[in-house]
Design an enzyme around this catalytic site. Sequence first.
Site, PDB file in Angstrom:
ATOM      1  N   ILE A   1       0.978  -1.347  -0.164  1.00 15.21           N
ATOM      2  CA  ILE A   1      -0.075  -0.031   0.133  1.00 15.21           C
ATOM      3  C   ILE A   1       0.787   1.242   0.021  1.00 15.21           C
ATOM      4  O   ILE A   1       0.368   2.276   0.113  1.00 15.21           O
ATOM      5  CB  ILE A   1      -0.983   0.074   1.178  1.00 15.21           C
ATOM      6  CG1 ILE A   1      -0.243  -0.089   2.512  1.00 15.21           C
ATOM      7  CG2 ILE A   1      -1.755  -1.188   1.082  1.00 15.21           C
ATOM      8  CD1 ILE A   1      -1.207  -0.061   3.707  1.00 15.21           C
TER       9      ILE A   1
ATOM     10  N   ARG B   1      15.860  -4.154  13.428  1.00 14.13           N
ATOM     11  CA  ARG B   1      16.801  -3.663  12.346  1.00 14.13           C
ATOM     12  C   ARG B   1      16.215  -2.924  11.173  1.00 14.13           C
ATOM     13  O   ARG B   1      15.063  -3.440  10.815  1.00 14.13           O
ATOM     14  CB  ARG B   1      17.272  -4.978  11.811  1.00 14.13           C
ATOM     15  CG  ARG B   1      18.378  -4.734  10.776  1.00 14.13           C
ATOM     16  CD  ARG B   1      18.504  -6.057   9.868  1.00 14.13           C
ATOM     17  NE  ARG B   1      19.430  -5.603   8.671  1.00 14.13           N
ATOM     18  CZ  ARG B   1      19.212  -6.107   7.455  1.00 14.13           C
ATOM     19  NH1 ARG B   1      18.329  -7.052   7.024  1.00 14.13           N
ATOM     20  NH2 ARG B   1      20.093  -5.903   6.570  1.00 14.13           N
TER      21      ARG B   1
ATOM     22  N   THR C   1      12.965   3.770   2.585  1.00 14.12           N
ATOM     23  CA  THR C   1      11.618   3.756   2.801  1.00 14.12           C
ATOM     24  C   THR C   1      11.381   3.904   4.251  1.00 14.12           C
ATOM     25  O   THR C   1      10.071   4.324   4.456  1.00 14.12           O
ATOM     26  CB  THR C   1      10.918   2.549   2.206  1.00 14.12           C
ATOM     27  OG1 THR C   1      12.135   1.218   2.718  1.00 14.12           O
ATOM     28  CG2 THR C   1      11.377   2.355   0.589  1.00 14.12           C
TER      29      THR C   1
ATOM     30  N   GLN D   1       8.288   6.286   5.855  1.00 12.65           N
ATOM     31  CA  GLN D   1       7.257   5.738   6.410  1.00 12.65           C
ATOM     32  C   GLN D   1       7.047   6.434   7.528  1.00 12.65           C
ATOM     33  O   GLN D   1       6.011   6.955   8.068  1.00 12.65           O
ATOM     34  CB  GLN D   1       7.567   4.100   7.124  1.00 12.65           C
ATOM     35  CG  GLN D   1       7.209   3.153   6.128  1.00 12.65           C
ATOM     36  CD  GLN D   1       5.697   2.847   6.089  1.00 12.65           C
ATOM     37  OE1 GLN D   1       4.754   3.417   5.638  1.00 12.65           O
ATOM     38  NE2 GLN D   1       5.329   1.939   7.030  1.00 12.65           N
TER      39      GLN D   1
ATOM     40  N   GLY E   1       7.850  -3.700  12.880  1.00  7.95           N
ATOM     41  CA  GLY E   1       6.849  -2.849  12.198  1.00  7.95           C
ATOM     42  C   GLY E   1       7.243  -1.558  12.432  1.00  7.95           C
ATOM     43  O   GLY E   1       7.490  -1.284  13.859  1.00  7.95           O
TER      44      GLY E   1
ATOM     45  N   GLU F   1       2.704   1.694  12.130  1.00  4.87           N
ATOM     46  CA  GLU F   1       1.855   2.370  13.085  1.00  4.87           C
ATOM     47  C   GLU F   1       2.373   3.379  14.070  1.00  4.87           C
ATOM     48  O   GLU F   1       1.973   4.360  14.309  1.00  4.87           O
ATOM     49  CB  GLU F   1       1.085   1.177  13.904  1.00  4.87           C
ATOM     50  CG  GLU F   1       0.714  -0.071  13.019  1.00  4.87           C
ATOM     51  CD  GLU F   1      -0.297   0.111  11.946  1.00  4.87           C
ATOM     52  OE1 GLU F   1      -0.992   1.058  12.059  1.00  4.87           O
ATOM     53  OE2 GLU F   1      -0.065  -0.624  11.219  1.00  4.87           O
TER      54      GLU F   1
END
Length: 722
Positions: free
Chosen positions: A469, A606, A612, A616, A680, A683
Amino acid sequence: MNKLNHPKSSTGPSRVDGRLKVTGAAKYSAEYELSGLVYGVLVGSTITKGVIKSIDTQKALRAPGVLAVITHFNTPVVPGYVPEKGKPEPEKSPLRVFYDDKIVFNGQPIALVIADTFERAQFAGSLVKAEYTEDKHITRLTDHLDKGFTPGEMFGMTPEYSRGTVAAWNTAPVKLEQEYIIPSEVHNPMELHACIARWDAENKFTVWTKTQGVKETQNELAAFFKLPPENIQVNSKFVGGAFGSALQVWSHEVAAVIGAKVVKRPVKLLLSRQDMFTSVGYRPHTWQKIGIGATADGKLVGITHNAVGQTSAYEDFAEFPTGVSRYLYACPNVDTHYKIVSLNVGSPIWMRGPGEATGTFALESAIDELSYQLNIDPIELRMKNYAETDPQSNKPYSSKFLNEAYKMGAEHIGWSERSAKPGSVTKDGLLVGYGVSGGVFSADREPATVKATMMADGMLVLQTAVSDIGPGTGTAMVAVAAETMGIPAEKVRFDLGDSSYPNAPQQGGSTIASSVGSAVYMACTDLKEKFQQLIGNGGKDQPDYVKVLKEHNLNKLEVVTDSKAGSEVDKYQMYSWSVHFVVVHVHPATGVVKVDKVACVADSGRIISPKTARSQIIGGAVMGIGMALTEEAVYDHRYGRLVNSNFVDYHVPVNADIPQIEALFVNKPDPIINPIGAKGMGEISLIGMAAAVANAVYNATGKRIRTLPITPDKLVEWDVVS
């Protein structure tokens, strides 16, 4: 198991799909041209609650180019909508488009017009007229908090929780209790939701649609149409942002499949921007009350967190905003309570940082308020209550370097320049304020499967059914594969967005780097071992893959590798962490807030793809600034209708609103969660950002705004603390 090394480059590779995107070669769901393609437009209800008496479609049917007008009066039966024989109608379910005459929210689809051009379909849609019997609706959450009910458990989250003594905060030497409100906030990706549907046989069809999970969409459509999943092909090669809005099948996708069945031609159905506000979810309007207490030296005694959020009249949605209060800080006494209220609105859906983004605004604002009562620096207060093990489960963390993140961010933002006295610092006639907030989100590893094929020309092809996405999934996966195989990134191709590929989880909940990244690493490891078996050198030397294939008369060598978490999930608690630092300037006469500096620090294991990853963090920070200062879905409650369902009146941040945002990373691999050490960050880049802005505004003005967004009208009538 061998782990991947730290990246040697501070910048990392560029996006592998960057050229396709900037040249327009990347095809999104509305951009496919199929033979015989026709166009569908939805017609929405003009009332908010009631029943349809009649729908006049005659003028539309006579309009040029119109092929069909589908309503609940003439639609083919969707088998999954109909209850099993002998079973009653479900009390709650996802919206069943064209199923019956009931209207449950304003703008609910009541008809699908199909024509040979999009413009003709739009015009014919304006000719469809309905008559209704209207009922009284309710759309304002805060008028109906007493109608809240307790939702069921979801994803292991429970609405009620307690440890220690209930309401212990109220016995503390220093305490506060405040209410915090977040309005409905809409995802609003640049790419509109769209679906092209084509029936390939009586029991088979293909869709090109905007989805965060092609396998999930395949399975949901299979359930609706009572077909084997393998009879449904789902394609979603490129997604222009979603933020949670594409985590389920929506009514327009089912409508497109119905339409294609009726006209026996492929149907493209593109939502309007106005439809995006009502038909593909949003962050639910949520009221929260937090009671928090501490000793005079700043040790937390207790937290009580109550929340009430909205859901639709036809479907229960719960995002559990109170969960973050259970585990962000080491507090012995915590109780949380969550309810939802059914309103005549479209269903909410998870939005980036789901419940944690909502709950952290309240919790981290309350922590900041407590710091002023205690006369303790907000960072010091957080460090006094730093959790070394998970307060809910008492398990050790797989990794946690949040204390280092606070130090990095404080140095970078110049926290030492902050004044503890609100309203006491000015620059060029503007009030200056500093704010901070922590963030946290679960770090999971979902099952994923990758097919890895080394071709005779030395090209490594990886295939898995994940969507992208926008965070750069392909770029990260290519980096993992190139390093593992010891080949240049240019010799790796990552195929995704196709339901015929091996299984992968939805792109949501910040799981893809951990889940698919681990599967890529393990598939490449298996493939290397297969090469070693061919050459039989005991794995001592890096194979020349092209040479080995040629010597063994093979045109390719492939493996299919399954990857999933192991027993470590039972032994450790796994989270990603963030800290957001903000400096704001506030005009003392107009109340206009200008964000001057932002520094965000991620502790997310990591960093595989630094470029990118930075994007984010910046994207999440921008969304957080919008959440804090500009975004709010506004209803005219007399009619139950949104009044700002466009980009003129719904204010998203623009470039002029955003300063230089510094994205910083602890960049220490998590040694437990997976073999690549990554967690991740999608969020945590947002979670806590709104609170950091609100806390900075208070530090600048002495005015505590507890209802978002923080607009100038909420600040103009205040007295600066003297």
